[in-house]
Write an enzyme that holds these catalytic residues in place. Structure first.
Site: not given
Ligand code: PAF
Length: 289
Positions: A29, A22, A153
């Site tokens: 990330h 997101m 994650g």
């Molecule tokens: O973990 C996240 O950032 C969100 O829940 C995801 C998997 C991108 C779905 O919107």
């Protein structure tokens, strides 16, 4: 399994790795991206703040949106493409008749509904509809991008278990790769929501990981009773009065069914509020034979 793609004049085998996010990217990330780069030769990061997974009183509006910064980080990390759809593009219900879809939009879109037993525990108790929103968008992303592998994650352990289950149940042709939690020096797990914390709150928030560490030590010393392991976490959390626990639960990491004893493996998970910020953390307890 591998796709044959034309790059310039040559045709190559291509494995696509997808890192769904997101945005507001952080070191956690970047570790997913790094793993995806090791295992695939084309890496796509999706960036979409998914309105379907936020409740009416949650932080959808405040959620950090930093696309320019994210783009730079992706470039530095060697990402091949970013997929950042507009909200009405990803979820036509949010737009109107001009959404570009030929479908009539007089009924809500199809939703993916994970098993109730997996959504009624842990965060699901406090965030009704959240995992249906996650499951629906992840299914859409997997269908749109059609990656060979997708990376998530372990910090969102319930999300990971639900996504593994949906991929198995719906026979989606993708390998789900779970990646370890990355932590700051204090022990605080990296999260986009850490941006909401003041420096003082950040140091208080480290108690979540300390409490899990306490329980892990007990487990390694032979404690197998969930109630005792949970009590150890709760006692440590109670040392910081500003921390308001939502839950401390011990469940099976795949089924999310609560455990009385940890025989082979257990997922010990916490959610707590610190001021207006909701924090989660967890540890996997594995019985070494
Ligand atoms: O973990 C996240 O950032 C969100 O829940 C995801 C998997 C991108 C779905 O919107």
């Amino acid at each position: 399994y591998l796709r044959r793609c034309r790059f310039g004049q040559s045709t190559q085998d291509v494995a696509i790795g997808l890192v769904p996010t997101m945005g507001a990217l952080h070191i956690g990330h970047l570790s997913l991206i790094e793993r995806a780069r090791q295992e695939n030769n084309f890496v796509i990061v999706s960036i979409f703040v998914n309105p379907l997974q936020f409740g009416p009183n949650e932080d959808f509006q405040q959620y950090p949106r930093q696309l320019d910064r994210d783009r730079q980080l992706c470039q530095q990390a060697g990402v091949d493409a970013i997929f950042a759809p507009a909200a009405e593009e990803a979820i036509p219900d949010l737009g109107n008749a001009s959404s570009g879809s030929s479908m009539s939009r007089d009924a809500p879109s199809t939703a993916v509904v994970p098993p109730e037993s997996m959504t009624s525990v842990l965060c699901g108790r406090f965030r009704p509809g959240h995992f249906q929103g996650v499951a629906t968008i992840v299914t859409k992303l997997l269908n749109l991008v059609q990656p060979n592998r997708a990376y998530f994650g372990q910090k969102d352990a319930q999300q990971l278990a639900i996504i593994r289950r949906l991929v198995a149940d719906l026979n989606l042709p993708v390998e789900i790769v779970g990646c370890p939690i990355l932590r700051e020096a204090s022990g605080l797990a990296y999260s986009s929501r850490n941006q909401y914390l003041t420096p003082e709150q950040k140091s208080l928030a480290a108690v979540l990981s300390h409490s899990l560490l306490q329980a892990e030590k007990l487990f390694k010393a032979g404690e197998r009773l969930s109630a005792s392991l949970i009590a150890a976490v709760e006692a440590e959390l109670a040392t910081v009065p500003a921390i308001m626990p939502e839950y401390v639960e011990l469940v099976h990491p795949n089924t999310l069914i609560p455990l009385e004893n940890v025989e082979e493996v257990g997922l010990l998970a916490i959610a707590a509020r610190l001021g207006a910020t909701r924090l989660i953390d967890n540890v996997l307890l594995k019985n070494r034979k």
